[in-house]
Design a protein around this motif. Structure first.
Motif, PDB file in Angstrom:
ATOM      1  N   PHE B  94      -0.176  -0.284  16.106  1.00  0.00           N
ATOM      2  CA  PHE B  94       1.123   0.124  15.571  1.00  0.00           C
ATOM      3  C   PHE B  94       2.266  -0.608  16.266  1.00  0.00           C
ATOM      4  N   HIS B  99       5.673  -1.040  12.207  1.00  0.00           N
ATOM      5  CA  HIS B  99       5.100  -0.204  11.147  1.00  0.00           C
ATOM      6  C   HIS B  99       6.041   0.934  10.827  1.00  0.00           C
ATOM      7  N   ILE B 100       6.541   0.956   9.613  1.00  0.00           N
ATOM      8  CA  ILE B 100       7.456   2.023   9.199  1.00  0.00           C
ATOM      9  C   ILE B 100       6.879   2.606   7.920  1.00  0.00           C
ATOM     10  N   CYS B 101       5.921   3.514   8.108  1.00  0.00           N
ATOM     11  CA  CYS B 101       5.107   4.022   6.998  1.00  0.00           C
ATOM     12  C   CYS B 101       5.961   4.495   5.829  1.00  0.00           C
ATOM     13  N   CYS B 104       6.791   1.681   3.454  1.00  0.00           N
ATOM     14  CA  CYS B 104       5.765   0.637   3.390  1.00  0.00           C
ATOM     15  C   CYS B 104       5.031   0.704   2.062  1.00  0.00           C
ATOM     16  N   CYS B 110      -3.350   3.606   3.335  1.00  0.00           N
ATOM     17  CA  CYS B 110      -3.451   2.666   4.441  1.00  0.00           C
ATOM     18  C   CYS B 110      -4.510   3.126   5.440  1.00  0.00           C
ATOM     19  N   THR B 205      -3.946  -2.630   5.312  1.00  0.00           N
ATOM     20  CA  THR B 205      -2.585  -2.124   5.545  1.00  0.00           C
ATOM     21  C   THR B 205      -1.632  -2.642   4.473  1.00  0.00           C
ATOM     22  N   GLY B 206      -0.368  -2.549   4.742  1.00  0.00           N
ATOM     23  CA  GLY B 206       0.638  -3.037   3.814  1.00  0.00           C
ATOM     24  C   GLY B 206       1.022  -4.488   4.071  1.00  0.00           C
TER      25      GLY B 206
HETATM   26  S1  SF4 Z   1       0.743  -0.738   7.148  1.00  0.00           S
HETATM   27 FE1  SF4 Z   1       0.015   1.401   7.197  1.00  0.00          FE
HETATM   28  S2  SF4 Z   1       0.481   2.090   9.268  1.00  0.00           S
HETATM   29 FE2  SF4 Z   1       1.674   0.234   8.907  1.00  0.00          FE
HETATM   30  S3  SF4 Z   1       3.653   0.952   8.111  1.00  0.00           S
HETATM   31 FE3  SF4 Z   1       2.361   0.577   6.353  1.00  0.00          FE
HETATM   32  S4  SF4 Z   1       1.446   2.573   5.882  1.00  0.00           S
HETATM   33 FE4  SF4 Z   1       2.212   2.670   7.984  1.00  0.00          FE
END
Ligand code: SF4
Ligand code: SF4
Lengths: 176, 239
Positions: B94, B99-101, B104, B110, B205-206
């Protein structure tokens, strides 16, 4: 016996966590019955009381004013709760962190304006170099993740805390 | 002839064949080991270290996905120390990027976010780094936001091992490490990329996403079931 006291504080967040707090709906009455809400954007008190049992803090610590407030709140609070992702990770307010304060202010107050360009120097508090999670600045006792934490999670956690238990935050997660 | 090895995982007797990983045998026996970079059908690299386990007689932790089973091994997957390490690994994943869920494309779809929840990570003890990290949106259909990349290198492997294009590679090291296209040229100028989208589909992930989808739409939601990987996974071992 006097009721335990509850405060809610709004630092650098969008107030969404407080909206979610209000979303407890009729359960707010139950909470009001079991605790005195002594300080909050939702009540009139202007000064943080000398002692508060439980305090929910929404938002990151982003300005000198936030910093001053949170230090005072920590001194005067029994159980401090980081309330939502901005308080816990800096989240959206933290999106400015990789940019840096000066370029950020220039972008907002110089590059994109035609009327009275210039960053404010009075009244609004100066920004800290980074928007920080609350627990990077003071000790935090409980974390309630979520953007925002659901009304159910807030309710359950408050009930747990009022009954002297560590809140069960299963199912809570960043984002959502 | 296949050699069968009998050994123990968490005190239970299990059996695996020559060349099987600890992870494969654990999965067959319903023993859950958290993983991140592993994906059935792709080769294993042991890069994320989430699947580390303890093997009696060794002071080192060893990744279950790349460690082959051997006779008489005594494997433990759940000690307090291991759980602590796994939580720290997730924390580092993280904090090494941004990471700003809440904003995102992968929010609620994710693998990193899921694992954080599973391991009950409700805050991070390590300091905020907030590195300045770029986005490459030069490709017509897809984009990569390095802020969300956890260096699982699934994209690198699927592109090489399944699509056969080998557009993706890894450049740099330590905290400056990045996945790159065509040796560091913008993705949109890549001559090897076939625009098949497999990298986007396997990205946990994103970081890799389809363009033109809003966050609210959750571009990762309709992640296909990756039929090509299923076929790969079922293929008999070639020896
Ligand atoms: S990639 Fe996953 S953990 Fe990272 S910000 Fe996006 S949703 Fe959150
Ligand atoms: S872009 Fe996605 S698939 Fe590729 S290494 Fe980063 S997180 Fe893994």
């Amino acid at each position: 016996m006097t009721k335990p006291t509850l405060a809610t504080v709004w630092l650098d967040g969008c107030s969404g966590c407080h909206m979610s707090f209000i979303d407890m709906d009729e359960r707010l009455l139950e909470i009001a019955e079991r605790a005195d809400i002594v300080y909050s954007p939702l009540v009139d008190t202007k000064v943080y009381p000398d002692h508060v049992d439980l305090c929910l803090v929404e938002g990151a610590v982003s300005s000198e004013d936030d910093l001053r407030k949170i230090k005072l709140i920590r001194e005067r609070t029994g159980t401090l709760i980081s309330f939502g992702d901005c308080a816990i990770t800096a989240n959206v307010p933290g999106m400015r962190n990789p940019i840096g304060v000066q370029p950020l202010l220039e972008r907002a107050y110089l590059e994109n304006v035609t009327l009275n360009p210039g960053a404010p120097t009075e009244v609004v508090p100066a920004l800290l170099p980074m928007a920080l999670p609350v627990h990077r600045v003071v000790k935090v006792d409980v974390f309630l993740p979520g953007c925002p934490p659901s009304a159910d999670l807030i309710h359950q956690s408050l009930v747990d805390l009022l009954e002297g238990r560590t809140p069960d935050t299963r199912g809570a997660r960043f984002g959502r | 002839m296949t050699t069968v090895h009998t050994f123990r995982i968490n005190g239970s007797d299990v059996a695996g064949t020559d060349g099987q990983s600890i992870l494969a045998v654990a999965t067959e026996n319903g023993i859950d080991i958290p993983t991140m970079c592993h994906l059935d059908g792709l080769s294993d690299t042991g890069s994320c270290r989430l699947c580390v386990v303890e093997v009696a007689g060794s002071s080192k932790l060893t990744p279950a996905c790349t460690t082959l089973v051997s006779e008489g091994m005594d494997v433990s997957t759940t000690s307090e120390q291991l759980c602590g390490y796994r939580r720290t690994i997730i924390e580092m994943l993280f904090l090494e990027r941004n990471h700003i869920c809440a904003v995102c494309v992968a929010n609620n779809h994710c693998d990193l976010q899921n694992l954080a929840e599973e391991l009950k990570l409700d805050h991070f003890e390590l300091p905020v780094i907030a590195p300045k990290v770029g986005i490459d949106a030069s490709h017509a259909l897809f984009a990569i936001d390095h802020n969300r990349c956890i260096m699982c290198v699934r994209c690198v492997r699927v592109c090489d091992e399944v699509e056969g294009a080998h557009t993706w590679d890894v450049m740099g090291s330590g905290i400056g490490v990045r996945v790159v296209t065509d040796m560091g040229t913008p993705w949109g100028e890549s001559t090897s990329c076939t625009s098949c989208g497999k990298c986007v589909q396997v990205c946990p992930t994103g970081a890799l996403f389809e363009k033109g989808r809003s966050i609210g739409e959750g571009s990762k939601e309709r992640r296909p079931f990756l039929p090509y990987l299923k076929n790969q996974a079922q293929e008999p071992e070639l020896t």
